[in-house]
Enzyme design. Structure first.
Site, PDB file in Angstrom:
ATOM      1  N   ARG A 170       5.594   0.653   4.099  1.00  0.00           N
ATOM      2  CA  ARG A 170       6.106  -0.658   3.685  1.00  0.00           C
ATOM      3  C   ARG A 170       7.417  -0.497   2.909  1.00  0.00           C
ATOM      4  O   ARG A 170       8.194  -1.442   2.829  1.00  0.00           O
ATOM      5  CB  ARG A 170       5.104  -1.349   2.749  1.00  0.00           C
ATOM      6  CG  ARG A 170       3.857  -1.851   3.397  1.00  0.00           C
ATOM      7  CD  ARG A 170       2.818  -2.234   2.344  1.00  0.00           C
ATOM      8  NE  ARG A 170       3.237  -3.266   1.403  1.00  0.00           N
ATOM      9  CZ  ARG A 170       3.141  -4.569   1.603  1.00  0.00           C
ATOM     10  NH1 ARG A 170       2.680  -5.012   2.748  1.00  0.00           N
ATOM     11  NH2 ARG A 170       3.509  -5.424   0.690  1.00  0.00           N
ATOM     12  N   ARG A 247      -9.627  -3.985  -3.104  1.00  0.00           N
ATOM     13  CA  ARG A 247      -9.150  -3.738  -4.450  1.00  0.00           C
ATOM     14  C   ARG A 247      -8.981  -5.084  -5.121  1.00  0.00           C
ATOM     15  O   ARG A 247      -8.550  -6.059  -4.497  1.00  0.00           O
ATOM     16  CB  ARG A 247      -7.805  -3.006  -4.448  1.00  0.00           C
ATOM     17  CG  ARG A 247      -7.881  -1.605  -3.925  1.00  0.00           C
ATOM     18  CD  ARG A 247      -8.729  -0.699  -4.768  1.00  0.00           C
ATOM     19  NE  ARG A 247      -8.097  -0.376  -6.042  1.00  0.00           N
ATOM     20  CZ  ARG A 247      -8.730   0.301  -7.005  1.00  0.00           C
ATOM     21  NH1 ARG A 247      -9.995   0.682  -6.845  1.00  0.00           N
ATOM     22  NH2 ARG A 247      -8.102   0.578  -8.134  1.00  0.00           N
ATOM     23  N   ARG A 278       1.821  -2.273 -13.138  1.00  0.00           N
ATOM     24  CA  ARG A 278       3.156  -2.835 -13.332  1.00  0.00           C
ATOM     25  C   ARG A 278       3.112  -3.970 -14.342  1.00  0.00           C
ATOM     26  O   ARG A 278       2.049  -4.490 -14.657  1.00  0.00           O
ATOM     27  CB  ARG A 278       3.762  -3.323 -12.012  1.00  0.00           C
ATOM     28  CG  ARG A 278       2.877  -4.237 -11.199  1.00  0.00           C
ATOM     29  CD  ARG A 278       3.482  -4.514  -9.799  1.00  0.00           C
ATOM     30  NE  ARG A 278       2.452  -5.056  -8.928  1.00  0.00           N
ATOM     31  CZ  ARG A 278       2.579  -5.209  -7.612  1.00  0.00           C
ATOM     32  NH1 ARG A 278       3.692  -4.867  -6.993  1.00  0.00           N
ATOM     33  NH2 ARG A 278       1.592  -5.704  -6.903  1.00  0.00           N
ATOM     34  N   GLU A 304      -0.542  -5.701 -15.090  1.00  0.00           N
ATOM     35  CA  GLU A 304      -1.433  -5.732 -13.928  1.00  0.00           C
ATOM     36  C   GLU A 304      -2.282  -4.463 -13.894  1.00  0.00           C
ATOM     37  O   GLU A 304      -1.752  -3.362 -13.913  1.00  0.00           O
ATOM     38  CB  GLU A 304      -0.560  -5.841 -12.665  1.00  0.00           C
ATOM     39  CG  GLU A 304      -1.338  -5.928 -11.384  1.00  0.00           C
ATOM     40  CD  GLU A 304      -0.417  -6.198 -10.189  1.00  0.00           C
ATOM     41  OE1 GLU A 304       0.626  -6.873 -10.342  1.00  0.00           O
ATOM     42  OE2 GLU A 304      -0.754  -5.711  -9.096  1.00  0.00           O
ATOM     43  N   TYR A 352      -3.858  -6.430   5.367  1.00  0.00           N
ATOM     44  CA  TYR A 352      -2.880  -6.399   4.278  1.00  0.00           C
ATOM     45  C   TYR A 352      -1.641  -7.191   4.728  1.00  0.00           C
ATOM     46  O   TYR A 352      -0.597  -6.642   5.016  1.00  0.00           O
ATOM     47  CB  TYR A 352      -2.544  -4.930   3.979  1.00  0.00           C
ATOM     48  CG  TYR A 352      -1.705  -4.641   2.752  1.00  0.00           C
ATOM     49  CD1 TYR A 352      -1.289  -5.637   1.871  1.00  0.00           C
ATOM     50  CD2 TYR A 352      -1.343  -3.329   2.461  1.00  0.00           C
ATOM     51  CE1 TYR A 352      -0.525  -5.328   0.765  1.00  0.00           C
ATOM     52  CE2 TYR A 352      -0.574  -3.015   1.353  1.00  0.00           C
ATOM     53  CZ  TYR A 352      -0.167  -4.011   0.514  1.00  0.00           C
ATOM     54  OH  TYR A 352       0.595  -3.701  -0.583  1.00  0.00           O
ATOM     55  N   ASP A 354       1.462  -9.839   4.429  1.00  0.00           N
ATOM     56  CA  ASP A 354       2.390 -10.506   3.524  1.00  0.00           C
ATOM     57  C   ASP A 354       2.336 -12.009   3.807  1.00  0.00           C
ATOM     58  O   ASP A 354       1.822 -12.443   4.839  1.00  0.00           O
ATOM     59  CB  ASP A 354       3.812  -9.989   3.768  1.00  0.00           C
ATOM     60  CG  ASP A 354       4.011  -8.589   3.211  1.00  0.00           C
ATOM     61  OD1 ASP A 354       3.328  -8.246   2.224  1.00  0.00           O
ATOM     62  OD2 ASP A 354       4.841  -7.843   3.758  1.00  0.00           O
TER      63      ASP A 354
HETATM   64  N1  UDP Z   1       4.414   2.317  -4.123  1.00  0.00           N
HETATM   65  C1  UDP Z   1       4.672   3.427  -4.898  1.00  0.00           C
HETATM   66  N2  UDP Z   1       5.450   3.322  -6.006  1.00  0.00           N
HETATM   67  C2  UDP Z   1       5.984   2.147  -6.395  1.00  0.00           C
HETATM   68  C3  UDP Z   1       5.747   1.011  -5.602  1.00  0.00           C
HETATM   69  C4  UDP Z   1       4.948   1.115  -4.481  1.00  0.00           C
HETATM   70  O1  UDP Z   1       4.178   4.507  -4.585  1.00  0.00           O
HETATM   71  O2  UDP Z   1       6.676   2.113  -7.423  1.00  0.00           O
HETATM   72  C5  UDP Z   1       3.558   2.457  -2.941  1.00  0.00           C
HETATM   73  C6  UDP Z   1       2.108   2.269  -3.258  1.00  0.00           C
HETATM   74  O3  UDP Z   1       1.366   3.157  -2.437  1.00  0.00           O
HETATM   75  C7  UDP Z   1       1.834   0.851  -2.842  1.00  0.00           C
HETATM   76  C8  UDP Z   1       2.729   0.712  -1.632  1.00  0.00           C
HETATM   77  O4  UDP Z   1       3.864   1.491  -1.955  1.00  0.00           O
HETATM   78  O5  UDP Z   1       0.477   0.645  -2.536  1.00  0.00           O
HETATM   79  C9  UDP Z   1       3.128  -0.708  -1.304  1.00  0.00           C
HETATM   80  O6  UDP Z   1       3.724  -1.288  -2.421  1.00  0.00           O
HETATM   81  P1  UDP Z   1       4.108  -2.830  -2.487  1.00  0.00           P
HETATM   82  O7  UDP Z   1       4.905  -3.032  -3.713  1.00  0.00           O
HETATM   83  O8  UDP Z   1       4.685  -3.214  -1.171  1.00  0.00           O
HETATM   84  O9  UDP Z   1       2.681  -3.478  -2.652  1.00  0.00           O
HETATM   85  P2  UDP Z   1       2.219  -4.921  -3.164  1.00  0.00           P
HETATM   86  O10 UDP Z   1       3.407  -5.576  -3.790  1.00  0.00           O
HETATM   87  O11 UDP Z   1       1.671  -5.612  -1.969  1.00  0.00           O
HETATM   88  O12 UDP Z   1       1.164  -4.594  -4.156  1.00  0.00           O
END
Ligand code: UDP
Length: 371
Positions: A170, A247, A278, A304, A352, A354
């Protein structure tokens, strides 16, 4: 009153289908067990700030039809997601781009960055078999260790070796100075919040909130010819083949009496020790201003925390690994044998998704169903 359609769940999938069905002259009833519409994109205004109550939602898409569709219900601002990664106090730009590589390795040109990545990815031979291998083969071990491993293991509660490779795909990797997290043609946040956008979709449609379909299933089923169910498919079937894994996410919200906490909408804590994944500072989705363009004096942040879902929690992310994929297929077969109910959305399809993909899927289903 008898309805053509009962839509269970007032989130994006349900609201789009309900809107389309009404447009075609159908009688629709939308119900939701929560006390509000908009599902997990729900926003609530506090101190002039639209708080994303179920986590950050940044609309982005390459799909022109979907973009035009959402713009019909809301005006979108020019927000571009550029999260910052905080690894033990070291800050890095995301997604992985020249700013990140410069900070990590001191490299200055795209060529130097590419050479560094090439040198580090050599440890992975052949097709990556899991998220760890995929990550190292995309950006090398240094970035994997500092910016991916801890974050991913906190978010999924599983080791990177045990996670599917596609999750990390992604994230873009760029040899340019571009901090835009998404590779999408269109991006923004609906002015006034997502709740208002979904309310516009549901205008003129009967909505009942705080009612539980599964608790009174027979009664509700008798009210409509067809049911569009956007809740979790395993819950619908009483978990009779066993529960799917999800999750869940928990937020600790804090109102802070100063104009800025972190200076950005999202900061990811990518080390393993910090318990949250985050921190979202909601005002920056709208540039720190209210709808009249005035600076907001206070700020609201959400830490979070990710956790394993158990019955009774809100499911957020399906765990799309092999084991759950098989179990979902078994539920899907049950669903296909039942022509009164259609399953849609992130929970109904255990995917999953978007937001734009949910809308595209709801529109496609509407096209076929209402033709
Ligand atoms: N990810 C990571 N580091 C980061 C942000 C994302 O390793 O700082 C990886 C992590 O495995 C995550 C995936 O990228 O599950 C997808 O992140 P995204 O931000 O797209 O997920 P969402 O916003 O849907 O939680």
């Amino acid at each position: 009153m008898r309805y053509d359609y009962l839509v269970v769940g007032a989130g994006l999938y349900g609201a789009v289908f309900a809107h389309e069905a009404k447009k075609k002259g159908k009688n629709v009833l939308v119900i939701d067990r929560r006390e509000h519409i908009a599902g997990n994109v729900y926003t609530e205004k506090t101190e002039g700030i639209n708080v994303h109550k179920y986590g950050a939602h940044i609309f982005h898409t390459n799909n022109k039809r979907v973009w035009e569709y959402v713009n019909y219900f809301a005006e979108f601002n020019r927000f571009t997601n550029s999260p910052v990664a905080n690894y033990k106090g070291e800050l890095y730009s995301l997604p992985f781009n020249m700013y990140t590589f410069n900070k990590m390795w001191g490299v200055v040109t795209p060529e130097e960055a590419a050479a560094k990545i090439e040198e580090q990815r050599r440890e992975i031979q052949g097709e990556p078999q899991n998220l760890e291998e995929q990550a190292i083969s995309l950006v090398g071990r240094d970035i994997y260790e500092k910016l991916i491993k801890g974050y991913t293991e906190k978010q999924w509660g599983r080791e990177c070796k045990d996670l599917p490779a596609f999750i990390i795909k992604r994230l873009p990797v760029r040899l340019t100075f571009d901090n835009n997290y998404f590779n999408a043609l269109y991006q923004g946040i609906p002015v006034g919040g997502y709740t208002r956008m979904v309310a516009n979709m549901l205008e003129g449609i009967e909505v009942r909130l705080g009612v539980d379909y599964l608790e009174n299933k027979e009664e509700y089923d008798a009210m409509a010819d067809k049911v569009i169910y956007t809740g979790a498919i395993d819950e619908y079937y009483g978990y009779k083949l066993g529960p799917l894994e999800y999750r869940s996410v928990r937020f600790e919200n804090e109102l802070i009496d100063k104009p800025s906490f972190q200076g950005n909408a999202a900061v990811n804590y990518t080390d393993a020790e910090t318990p949250w994944t985050r921190i979202i500072e909601h005002k920056w989705f709208e540039f720190g201003k209210d709808e009249d363009g005035n600076d907001l004096p206070k700020t609201i942040i959400s830490r979070e925390y990710s956790s394993e879902w158990k019955v009774g929690d809100e499911p957020y992310y399906p765990v799309n690994d092999e084991k759950n994929g098989k179990l979902y297929q078994a539920y899907k077969e049950l669903a296909e044998a039942d022509d009164k109910v259609i399953f849609g959305g992130r929970l109904g399809e255990y995917k999953y998704y978007d937001m734009d993909a949910v809308i595209a899927s709801a529109l496609e289903f509407s096209d076929n169903e209402l033709a």
